[in-house]
Design an enzyme around this catalytic site. Structure first.
Site, PDB file in Angstrom:
ATOM      1  N   GLU A   1      -2.959   1.358  -8.619  1.00  0.00           N
ATOM      2  CA  GLU A   1      -2.476   2.604  -7.855  1.00  0.00           C
ATOM      3  C   GLU A   1      -2.486   3.848  -8.611  1.00  0.00           C
ATOM      4  O   GLU A   1      -1.652   4.691  -8.691  1.00  0.00           O
ATOM      5  CB  GLU A   1      -1.157   2.356  -7.281  1.00  0.00           C
ATOM      6  CG  GLU A   1      -1.039   1.396  -6.118  1.00  0.00           C
ATOM      7  CD  GLU A   1       0.173   1.254  -5.436  1.00  0.00           C
ATOM      8  OE1 GLU A   1       1.273   1.805  -5.639  1.00  0.00           O
ATOM      9  OE2 GLU A   1       0.174   0.496  -4.282  1.00  0.00           O
TER      10      GLU A   1
ATOM     11  N   GLU B   1      -2.429  -6.020  -1.719  1.00  0.00           N
ATOM     12  CA  GLU B   1      -0.821  -6.081  -1.748  1.00  0.00           C
ATOM     13  C   GLU B   1      -0.476  -5.712  -0.500  1.00  0.00           C
ATOM     14  O   GLU B   1      -1.108  -5.226   0.400  1.00  0.00           O
ATOM     15  CB  GLU B   1      -0.125  -4.929  -2.690  1.00  0.00           C
ATOM     16  CG  GLU B   1      -0.450  -4.969  -4.135  1.00  0.00           C
ATOM     17  CD  GLU B   1       0.560  -3.988  -4.862  1.00  0.00           C
ATOM     18  OE1 GLU B   1       1.446  -3.098  -4.258  1.00  0.00           O
ATOM     19  OE2 GLU B   1       0.140  -3.729  -5.822  1.00  0.00           O
TER      20      GLU B   1
HETATM   21  C1  GLA Z   1       3.059  -0.805  -4.912  1.00  0.00           C
HETATM   22  C2  GLA Z   1       2.699  -1.261  -6.326  1.00  0.00           C
HETATM   23  C3  GLA Z   1       3.293  -2.507  -6.760  1.00  0.00           C
HETATM   24  C4  GLA Z   1       4.832  -2.356  -6.145  1.00  0.00           C
HETATM   25  C5  GLA Z   1       4.647  -2.109  -4.754  1.00  0.00           C
HETATM   26  C6  GLA Z   1       6.030  -2.263  -4.147  1.00  0.00           C
HETATM   27  O1  GLA Z   1       2.110  -0.888  -4.182  1.00  0.00           O
HETATM   28  O2  GLA Z   1       1.308  -1.347  -6.608  1.00  0.00           O
HETATM   29  O3  GLA Z   1       3.562  -2.459  -8.136  1.00  0.00           O
HETATM   30  O4  GLA Z   1       5.574  -1.680  -6.908  1.00  0.00           O
HETATM   31  O5  GLA Z   1       4.161  -1.100  -4.709  1.00  0.00           O
HETATM   32  O6  GLA Z   1       5.839  -2.063  -2.611  1.00  0.00           O
END
Ligand code: GLA
Ligand code: ZN
Length: 683
Positions: free
Chosen positions: A150, A307
């Site tokens: 991210e 995710e």
């Molecule tokens: C983000 C991060 C993860 C985690 C999630 C939690 O997407 O990439 O490492 O922290 O949020 O929702």
């Protein structure tokens, strides 16, 4: 296609065995197998573990994990661990630490915390990515690379400032050119030396809440920061490709995240992946739009759902659980819109620190007798059975909505005419109107070829970049239908106004000019009074926010304002241009208007809905591959709902049952209706 080695929709997610003792690992594998999990994302935040000091790299723990998983038939999505730097690195090389918007030098802590222009960060991150690639280049268990995590945030340190000046020199060549582009004679800002240019933050041009006194510098700073972070990705990508040129490389994006120009990023990634975290009250069509946007970053290629939470987040004010069936439903929503993976954050819930109350496939209870685990395992079974049927299938849309990050920045940085104008919200209104009518849409960037679309909609196309007006004119000239709105065509890519009447370069295409722009508080309105009503349409609709006072100069007036001193002035126009038509919507209309308007346009262009009828709350989308089409029916309602499956027989891939005509779908249920000899004629 990324799923070659493992030809099914991957199921899995972020897995942090390094946070656990050895005795848990075998239990993890046992439960992964039970749930049908076949991909684990390893090493996302393990830089400190991998590299205890400048010269030592320790991958033994990773060797062991990747091997152990692979021996049980579980593959690895391998991260490069560079999203949080080690504490020793920050202590020894403080240049790696960011400076925030307020000019404060950060200390070690948190994550996503490295200055993208720090030589230390660039050097060490590139190096470890290369070392990892070298280490695992022949490992059959590694399917894909996940660079950093991210990417995001901005930095305001001195080295970023120096790099910004270099970036500007490269872009503008001379200070005269820069001064002209930024209109620096305003408030006496003329620069005589590149060193005089400082980063725009709260100490200089910007204020809290995205406000700036100089749009030119603030826009360029955003482009520069997006480029700086992208360069960090590219450095790692190249270091990896030296060893594993054929293994795809991705980094997880965040949908409509404001800070990075994802269309530029998409071009540099082998496959787009993204993290989907809607809240319980996020409209499902907004999530659908974001999936479509992520698919659009690489012109329609399938993407990865990298995710999502199986149950709840921890970082929202109220972390509601996904209700029974919703995790499955939203997983299929991603697949329906182009995802070829369903991955979670996280596989096992951590024991300490900030994410211990974030949902996971394996909860703190530690066994498989939980609702979340059972739902995951049921999904795992289905994905196993779906096998490779849907992989690499594509979505065919004849209507497209333009989304552009630079335009968004310019709109958001604009001082006036209204603080209530939100670019993504306006784009979503148009998307939602088509979504509600089961019309398939592509979300496209300004670089996309328009020739395969019949309708192109560009809401709030405030910034018209060089060459884009000509591209639109060619599209319409060749028979395309173009729709744009209020607050369009005002400026060029430097946020300099195109003189001679709005909408500037789009004026001849639209056959109108706008003289003034009225802005009213959100609770106030005007009316769109139709000269002729559409079939089932209303005579009058409400409109809000901004109100362009336009004059037709060649365009037909289809509707007029209903009140105020501009009552009777045009609010909806249509211009014939070559063999096509260009529409202008001079205000922000209520949803009903957009549905009626876009339905009429689609009908004229022969764009038919995916189903003849579907109850509100039932989402439809279609993927196609070879001679097969897969019509997804997703019931977001908490009650059974109906839809019309059409006259031709279709087979539900999930139940094997045959479906035709009027049909009921259970609450939160999903159907994937396969049809051979694919045709769009469902009616
Ligand atoms: C983000 C991060 C993860 C985690 C999630 C939690 O997407 O990439 O490492 O922290 O949020 O929702
Ligand atoms: Zn910096």
């Amino acid at each position: 296609m990324i799923n070659k080695q493992l030809p099914k929709i991957w199921l899995g997610g972020d897995y942090n065995p390094e946070q656990w003792d050895e005795n848990v690992w075998n239990e993890d594998v046992r439960m992964f197998k039970l749930a049908g999990i076949d991909v684990a994302t390893l090493n996302v935040f393990s830089w400190a573990l991998n590299q205890p000091d400048e010269d030592t790299y320790r991958f033994e723990w990773l060797d062991e994990q990747i091997d152990r998983l692979y021996q049980s038939g579980i593959y690895t999505c391998l991260a490069t661990s560079t999203a949080a730097h080690p504490a020793w690195m920050a202590r020894k090389y403080p240049d790696i630490l960011r400076v925030d918007f307020y000019g404060r030098k950060r200390k070690f802590g948190g994550r996503h915390n490295s200055c993208p222009n720090s030589p230390t960060y660039r050097n060490f991150s590139e190096k470890i990515a290369g070392k990892l690639a070298e280490q695992y280049k022949d490992h059959p268990g590694v399917l894909i690379w996940h660079v950093s995590n991210e990417y995001g945030g901005y930095c305001y340190c001195d080295q970023c400032e120096a790099s910004f000046r270099r970036w500007l020199k490269d872009k503008y060549k001379t200070l005269e050119e820069l001064n002209r582009a930024w209109n620096t004679r305003f408030w006496g800002h003329t620069f005589y030396d590149w060193e005089e240019i400082v980063l725009p933050n709260i100490l200089s041009e910007e204020r809290e809440g995205k406000e700036t006194d100089f749009q030119g510098i603030s826009l360029d700073y955003r482009r520069f920061m997006s480029d700086s972070l992208l360069e960090c990705f590219q450095l790692e990508d190249r270091a990896i490709k030296k060893h594993t040129p054929d293994t795809p490389v991705t980094t997880n994006l965040m949908g409509t995240y404001p800070m990075l120009d994802y269309f530029k990023w998409g071009r540099e990634m082998d496959v787009v992946s993204w993290d989907n975290y809607p809240t319980m009250d996020t409209p499902v069509s907004r999530t659908a739009m974001t999936h479509d946007l992520m698919r659009g970053l690489k012109s329609g290629q399938p993407f990865m759902l990298m995710e999502q939470t199986p149950s709840q987040q921890n970082w929202q004010p109220y972390n509601s659980l996904k209700r029974p069936g919703v995790m499955r439903l939203w997983s299929y929503q991603a697949v329906a819109r182009g995802a070829d993976t369903v991955l979670f954050f996280q596989l096992r819930r951590s024991i300490g620190a900030t994410e211990k109350y974030h949902g996971a496939v394996i909860e703190h209870a530690g066994h498989e007798h939980t609702r979340v685990f059972k739902e995951t395992a049921a999904l795992g079974k289905e994905l196993e059975e779906l096998s490779d049927a849907l992989l690499d299938s594509r979505i065919h849309a004849k209507a497209a909505i333009v989304f552009d990050w630079e335009n968004r920045w310019a709109v958001e940085l604009s001082s006036g005419p209204s603080v209530a104008l939100d670019y993504v919200t306006e784009v979503h209104k148009y998307y939602d109107a088509l979504y509600q009518q089961n019309i398939q849409v592509d979300m496209i960037g300004v670089g996309e070829d328009l020739s395969h679309y019949d309708i192109v909609i560009a809401p709030v196309l405030y910034m018209v970049k060089k060459g884009y007006a000509d591209k639109l004119k060619t599209f319409v000239n060749n028979g395309g239908t173009f729709v744009t709105t209020f607050f369009s065509g005002l400026v060029n890519e430097h946020d300099r106004v195109t003189l001679g009447g709005y909408p500037g370069e789009l004026r001849s295409l639209l056959g109108i000019w706008a003289e003034e722009i009225d802005a009213l508080p959100p609770e106030e309105k005007n009316e769109i009074v139709m000269k002729e009503t559409w079939a089932h349409g209303k005579k009058e609709y409400d409109c809000h926010l901004l109100f362009d006072l336009i004059h037709a100069e060649g365009a037909d007036v289809l509707a007029e304002y209903g009140s105020d001193f501009y009552k009777g002035m045009p609010v909806l126009t249509r211009n014939n241009y070559g063999s096509g038509k260009a529409y202008y919507v001079a205000s922000s209309p209520e949803g009903a208007f957009l549905q009626d308007f876009l339905a009429a346009l689609c009908e004229k262009k022969g764009i038919t809905p995916l189903v003849k009828q579907a109850q509100e709350g039932v989402e439809t989308t279609e993927r196609r591959k070879g001679s097969k089409s897969y019509l997804f029916i997703l019931n977001h309602n908490p009650h059974a709902s109906f839809f019309d499956a059409g006259a031709r027989e279709k087979r539900d891939l999930l139940t094997g049952k045959t479906v035709t005509g009027q049909h009921t779908i259970a609450p939160k249920e999903v159907m994937i209706l396969e049809e051979s000899n694919q045709t769009t004629d469902f009616l």
